[in-house]
Design an enzyme around this catalytic site. Structure first.
Site, PDB file in Angstrom:
ATOM      1  N   ASP A 165      46.642  54.283  37.150  1.00 13.35           N
ATOM      2  CA  ASP A 165      47.385  54.923  38.244  1.00 13.35           C
ATOM      3  C   ASP A 165      47.886  56.273  37.759  1.00 13.35           C
ATOM      4  OD1 ASP A 165      49.382  55.436  40.402  1.00 13.35           O
ATOM      5  OD2 ASP A 165      48.922  53.356  40.932  1.00 13.35           O
ATOM      6  N   TYR A 171      41.804  45.962  55.785  1.00 11.58           N
ATOM      7  CA  TYR A 171      43.148  45.407  55.931  1.00 11.58           C
ATOM      8  C   TYR A 171      43.671  45.698  57.326  1.00 11.58           C
ATOM      9  CZ  TYR A 171      43.246  46.410  50.813  1.00 11.58           C
ATOM     10  OH  TYR A 171      42.972  46.537  49.476  1.00 11.58           O
ATOM     11  N   TYR A 190      42.553  60.621  57.396  1.00 14.67           N
ATOM     12  CA  TYR A 190      42.700  59.429  56.553  1.00 14.67           C
ATOM     13  C   TYR A 190      41.673  58.371  56.964  1.00 14.67           C
ATOM     14  CZ  TYR A 190      44.368  54.839  55.135  1.00 14.67           C
ATOM     15  OH  TYR A 190      44.417  53.562  54.648  1.00 14.67           O
ATOM     16  N   ARG A 214      50.134  44.384  66.756  1.00 12.42           N
ATOM     17  CA  ARG A 214      49.411  44.516  65.487  1.00 12.42           C
ATOM     18  C   ARG A 214      49.283  43.153  64.822  1.00 12.42           C
ATOM     19  NH1 ARG A 214      48.826  48.667  67.487  1.00 12.42           N
ATOM     20  NH2 ARG A 214      49.150  50.792  66.711  1.00 12.42           N
ATOM     21  N   LYS A 217      38.194  56.583  54.912  1.00 14.43           N
ATOM     22  CA  LYS A 217      37.820  55.167  54.749  1.00 14.43           C
ATOM     23  C   LYS A 217      36.415  54.929  55.308  1.00 14.43           C
ATOM     24  CE  LYS A 217      41.562  53.833  52.782  1.00 14.43           C
ATOM     25  NZ  LYS A 217      41.520  53.565  51.351  1.00 14.43           N
ATOM     26  N   LEU A 270      56.247  50.765  60.436  1.00 13.75           N
ATOM     27  CA  LEU A 270      57.286  49.995  61.121  1.00 13.75           C
ATOM     28  C   LEU A 270      58.165  49.164  60.182  1.00 13.75           C
ATOM     29  CD1 LEU A 270      58.485  49.015  63.822  1.00 13.75           C
ATOM     30  CD2 LEU A 270      56.822  47.135  63.751  1.00 13.75           C
ATOM     31  N   SER A 296      40.207  49.817  55.835  1.00 16.73           N
ATOM     32  CA  SER A 296      41.287  49.650  56.816  1.00 16.73           C
ATOM     33  C   SER A 296      40.705  49.310  58.178  1.00 16.73           C
ATOM     34  CB  SER A 296      42.040  50.977  56.910  1.00 16.73           C
ATOM     35  OG  SER A 296      42.855  51.006  58.061  1.00 16.73           O
TER      36      SER A 296
HETATM   37  P1  NAD Z   1      50.204  53.039  47.651  1.00 17.67           P
HETATM   38  O1  NAD Z   1      50.365  54.499  47.890  1.00 17.67           O
HETATM   39  O2  NAD Z   1      51.423  52.220  47.419  1.00 17.67           O
HETATM   40  O3  NAD Z   1      49.196  52.781  46.439  1.00 17.67           O
HETATM   41  C1  NAD Z   1      48.147  53.673  46.125  1.00 17.67           C
HETATM   42  C2  NAD Z   1      48.256  53.956  44.633  1.00 17.67           C
HETATM   43  O4  NAD Z   1      47.207  54.826  44.242  1.00 17.67           O
HETATM   44  C3  NAD Z   1      49.571  54.635  44.247  1.00 17.67           C
HETATM   45  O5  NAD Z   1      50.144  53.936  43.169  1.00 17.67           O
HETATM   46  C4  NAD Z   1      49.136  56.043  43.835  1.00 17.67           C
HETATM   47  O6  NAD Z   1      49.997  56.586  42.848  1.00 17.67           O
HETATM   48  C5  NAD Z   1      47.729  55.788  43.341  1.00 17.67           C
HETATM   49  N1  NAD Z   1      46.822  56.930  43.385  1.00 17.67           N
HETATM   50  C6  NAD Z   1      46.557  57.782  44.423  1.00 17.67           C
HETATM   51  N2  NAD Z   1      45.609  58.654  44.073  1.00 17.67           N
HETATM   52  C7  NAD Z   1      45.253  58.355  42.794  1.00 17.67           C
HETATM   53  C8  NAD Z   1      44.312  58.886  41.894  1.00 17.67           C
HETATM   54  N3  NAD Z   1      43.529  59.934  42.217  1.00 17.67           N
HETATM   55  N4  NAD Z   1      44.197  58.336  40.670  1.00 17.67           N
HETATM   56  C9  NAD Z   1      44.979  57.271  40.310  1.00 17.67           C
HETATM   57  N5  NAD Z   1      45.892  56.728  41.129  1.00 17.67           N
HETATM   58  C10 NAD Z   1      46.016  57.264  42.358  1.00 17.67           C
HETATM   59  O7  NAD Z   1      49.368  52.447  48.874  1.00 17.67           O
HETATM   60  P2  NAD Z   1      49.034  50.937  49.255  1.00 17.67           P
HETATM   61  O8  NAD Z   1      49.731  50.633  50.530  1.00 17.67           O
HETATM   62  O9  NAD Z   1      49.209  50.058  48.085  1.00 17.67           O
HETATM   63  O10 NAD Z   1      47.499  51.093  49.610  1.00 17.67           O
HETATM   64  C11 NAD Z   1      46.470  50.798  48.676  1.00 17.67           C
HETATM   65  C12 NAD Z   1      45.133  51.101  49.309  1.00 17.67           C
HETATM   66  O11 NAD Z   1      45.005  50.332  50.494  1.00 17.67           O
HETATM   67  C13 NAD Z   1      44.956  52.561  49.728  1.00 17.67           C
HETATM   68  O12 NAD Z   1      43.614  52.939  49.478  1.00 17.67           O
HETATM   69  C14 NAD Z   1      45.235  52.526  51.206  1.00 17.67           C
HETATM   70  O13 NAD Z   1      44.584  53.569  51.887  1.00 17.67           O
HETATM   71  C15 NAD Z   1      44.661  51.173  51.587  1.00 17.67           C
HETATM   72  N6  NAD Z   1      45.244  50.634  52.824  1.00 17.67           N
HETATM   73  C16 NAD Z   1      46.592  50.496  52.935  1.00 17.67           C
HETATM   74  C17 NAD Z   1      47.143  50.024  54.130  1.00 17.67           C
HETATM   75  C18 NAD Z   1      48.628  49.885  54.288  1.00 17.67           C
HETATM   76  O14 NAD Z   1      49.090  49.752  55.437  1.00 17.67           O
HETATM   77  N7  NAD Z   1      49.429  49.881  53.223  1.00 17.67           N
HETATM   78  C19 NAD Z   1      46.299  49.682  55.204  1.00 17.67           C
HETATM   79  C20 NAD Z   1      44.918  49.811  55.048  1.00 17.67           C
HETATM   80  C21 NAD Z   1      44.401  50.292  53.847  1.00 17.67           C
HETATM   81  N1  UFG Z   2      56.279  51.914  65.186  1.00 16.52           N
HETATM   82  C1  UFG Z   2      57.454  52.160  65.871  1.00 16.52           C
HETATM   83  N2  UFG Z   2      58.425  52.865  65.231  1.00 16.52           N
HETATM   84  C2  UFG Z   2      58.297  53.313  63.945  1.00 16.52           C
HETATM   85  C3  UFG Z   2      57.086  53.034  63.247  1.00 16.52           C
HETATM   86  C4  UFG Z   2      56.096  52.343  63.910  1.00 16.52           C
HETATM   87  O1  UFG Z   2      57.611  51.789  67.029  1.00 16.52           O
HETATM   88  O2  UFG Z   2      59.205  53.959  63.425  1.00 16.52           O
HETATM   89  C5  UFG Z   2      55.219  51.146  65.875  1.00 16.52           C
HETATM   90  C6  UFG Z   2      53.926  51.932  66.028  1.00 16.52           C
HETATM   91  O3  UFG Z   2      53.970  52.706  67.192  1.00 16.52           O
HETATM   92  C7  UFG Z   2      52.909  50.804  66.073  1.00 16.52           C
HETATM   93  C8  UFG Z   2      53.518  49.709  65.194  1.00 16.52           C
HETATM   94  O4  UFG Z   2      54.900  50.022  65.082  1.00 16.52           O
HETATM   95  O5  UFG Z   2      52.833  50.319  67.370  1.00 16.52           O
HETATM   96  C9  UFG Z   2      52.920  49.655  63.801  1.00 16.52           C
HETATM   97  O6  UFG Z   2      52.965  50.966  63.238  1.00 16.52           O
HETATM   98  P1  UFG Z   2      52.670  51.241  61.692  1.00 16.52           P
HETATM   99  O7  UFG Z   2      52.834  52.707  61.467  1.00 16.52           O
HETATM  100  O8  UFG Z   2      53.470  50.311  60.854  1.00 16.52           O
HETATM  101  O9  UFG Z   2      51.161  50.774  61.519  1.00 16.52           O
HETATM  102  P2  UFG Z   2      49.842  51.327  62.234  1.00 16.52           P
HETATM  103  O10 UFG Z   2      49.209  50.136  62.863  1.00 16.52           O
HETATM  104  O11 UFG Z   2      50.080  52.497  63.080  1.00 16.52           O
HETATM  105  O12 UFG Z   2      49.063  51.875  60.974  1.00 16.52           O
HETATM  106  C10 UFG Z   2      48.428  50.993  60.097  1.00 16.52           C
HETATM  107  C11 UFG Z   2      48.332  51.560  58.683  1.00 16.52           C
HETATM  108  C12 UFG Z   2      47.422  52.758  58.640  1.00 16.52           C
HETATM  109  C13 UFG Z   2      46.123  52.470  59.324  1.00 16.52           C
HETATM  110  C14 UFG Z   2      46.384  51.966  60.726  1.00 16.52           C
HETATM  111  C15 UFG Z   2      45.155  51.612  61.485  1.00 16.52           C
HETATM  112  O13 UFG Z   2      49.611  51.931  58.215  1.00 16.52           O
HETATM  113  O14 UFG Z   2      47.164  53.052  57.292  1.00 16.52           O
HETATM  114  O15 UFG Z   2      47.169  50.779  60.630  1.00 16.52           O
HETATM  115  O16 UFG Z   2      44.533  50.520  60.923  1.00 16.52           O
HETATM  116  F1  UFG Z   2      45.364  53.582  59.404  1.00 16.52           F
END
Ligand code: NAD
Ligand code: UFG
Length: 338
Positions: A31, A177, A149, A231, A153, A200, A124
């Site tokens: 990381d 996910y 973003y 969701r 993906k 959220l 995602s």
């Molecule tokens: P996060 O930001 O907590 O974790 C990502 C990690 O990658 C961080 O620790 C960051 O420091 C590290 N990182 C970024 N660029 C890097 C690089 N070039 N080299 C080394 N480390 C690097 O995010 P997360 O929520 O744990 O998400 C993990 C993965 O899952 C991501 O690819 C994200 O896009 C994907 N994802 C997340 C969600 C979500 O809602 N959290 C949903 C769908 C997909």
């Molecule tokens: N929401 C609110 N208030 C807030 C934040 C979110 O009402 O302050 C609502 C949004 O409008 C949505 C729901 O809560 O209806 C969930 O929102 P999130 O931002 O938590 O999640 P999303 O579904 O929008 O986004 C997630 C991931 C993204 C991914 C996307 C599509 O965080 O990385 O799903 O898969 F791209």
């Protein structure tokens, strides 16, 4: 099995490290701490009682990654590293394409050179786009993404598919996910967003703990039972356990396979506010605001394939999600390092 987790100090990576170790596997973490802290890994060690090999490195740095793969010889890579903020990606598309695509290309090159053949990728549900109707199945065509973003993906999935077509030895598992939320049951690790949360559940948690005054609900005029978006919220430890199954699958198969990691159950924004209020023992304050640009009304998984093929299904519901998110937030009101 030895698994290398890029981005392993992040939210999902750190929980997956726990699940991997608990399943008896060895873990190596890479990381650059762009969005995380080594404290998360220290706490993973505390939870599991195991020392983790930890490298501070950029996963897009070929020279460094080649050496790490050479020295560690992992059986499988799980590639979490990436930038993930949807809104920020609109403002900084070049940085998002550079980081997210470069890391994947670098890893593929280094894997070829060092003979690593198994790869699990953090994709995602965003790749289903706006036109598919939920529940989303893996057979549906990928859609049109609404932000850079999402496109990163979409493109990384394609790059990985193409790489497996060209190389019979390669095994790639694409994990789509849905909405990962909650925290490890211990309350020692959890989601620690920098600045104002975009998502959220961290926003609700910060209102509940008194860091923010109220939640703004983005729209209550959708065509859903209570007017707010729905969701598929999945407990991060369920998601983490899905990665264990996916990595075990990857090392015993070839080619590309894609799996939804979701629960199959949709909940509205107000459902989550109410469940969290119950978990924390007081009403989470909210106001109704306008819709947020780019939000889809509904997104949830058909989770049958992961169950049939990986033998995995989510075990925890929204009450456990809110209980564990509150446990983490109330014991770490300012997140890690504070
Ligand atoms: P996060 O930001 O907590 O974790 C990502 C990690 O990658 C961080 O620790 C960051 O420091 C590290 N990182 C970024 N660029 C890097 C690089 N070039 N080299 C080394 N480390 C690097 O995010 P997360 O929520 O744990 O998400 C993990 C993965 O899952 C991501 O690819 C994200 O896009 C994907 N994802 C997340 C969600 C979500 O809602 N959290 C949903 C769908 C997909
Ligand atoms: N929401 C609110 N208030 C807030 C934040 C979110 O009402 O302050 C609502 C949004 O409008 C949505 C729901 O809560 O209806 C969930 O929102 P999130 O931002 O938590 O999640 P999303 O579904 O929008 O986004 C997630 C991931 C993204 C991914 C996307 C599509 O965080 O990385 O799903 O898969 F791209």
């Amino acid at each position: 099995m030895k698994t290398l987790l890029t981005g392993g100090a992040g939210y999902i990576g750190s929980h997956t490290a726990v699940a991997m170790i608990e399943a008896g596997h060895d873990v190596v973490v890479v990381d650059n701490y762009y969005n995380s802290s080594p404290e998360a890994i220290r706490r993973v060690e505390e939870i599991t009682g195991k020392k983790i090999a930890l490298y501070e490195a950029d996963a897009a740095d070929a020279e460094v990654m080649r050496k790490i793969l050479h020295d560690e010889k992992p059986d499988c890579i799980i590639h979490f590293a990436g930038l993930k903020a949807v809104g920020e990606s609109v403002a900084k598309p070049v940085e998002y394409y550079r980081n997210n695509i470069d890391t994947t290309l670098t890893l593929l090159e280094c894997m070829r050179e060092e003979g690593v053949t198994n790869f699990v990728f953090s994709s995602s549900a965003t790749v289903y786009g706006e036109d598919n109707v939920p529940p989303f199945t893996e057979e549906m065509p990928k859609g049109v993404c609404t932000n850079p973003y999402g496109w990163t993906k979409w493109m990384q999935e394609q790059i990985l598919r193409d790489a497996t077509v060209a190389n019979d030895e390669l095994s790639v598992v694409l994990l789509r996910y849905f909405n990962p939320v909650g925290a490890h049951e211990s309350g020692k690790i959890g989601e620690d967003p920098q600045g104002i949360p975009n998502n959220l559940m961290p926003y609700i948690s910060q209102v509940a703990v008194g860091r923010r005054d109220h939640l703004t609900v983005f729209g209550d005029d959708y065509d859903t039972p209570d007017g707010t978006c729905r969701r598929d919220y999945i407990h991060v430890m369920d998601l983490a356990e899905g990665h264990v199954k996916a990595a075990e699958y990857a090392v015993s198969h070839k080619g590309t396979e894609v799996f939804n990691l979701g629960t199959g159950n949709p909940y509205s924004v107000l459902d989550m506010v109410n469940a969290f209020s119950k978990a924390c023992g007081h009403q989470v304050k909210y106001e109704i605001g306008p819709r947020r640009a780019g939000d889809v009304q509904d997104s949830w998984a058909n989770a049958d394939k992961a169950k049939a093929v990986l033998g995995w299904e989510a075990q925890r519901g929204i009450d456990e999600i809110c209980r564990d998110a509150w446990n983490w937030q109330s014991h770490n009101p300012q997140g890690y390092d504070k």
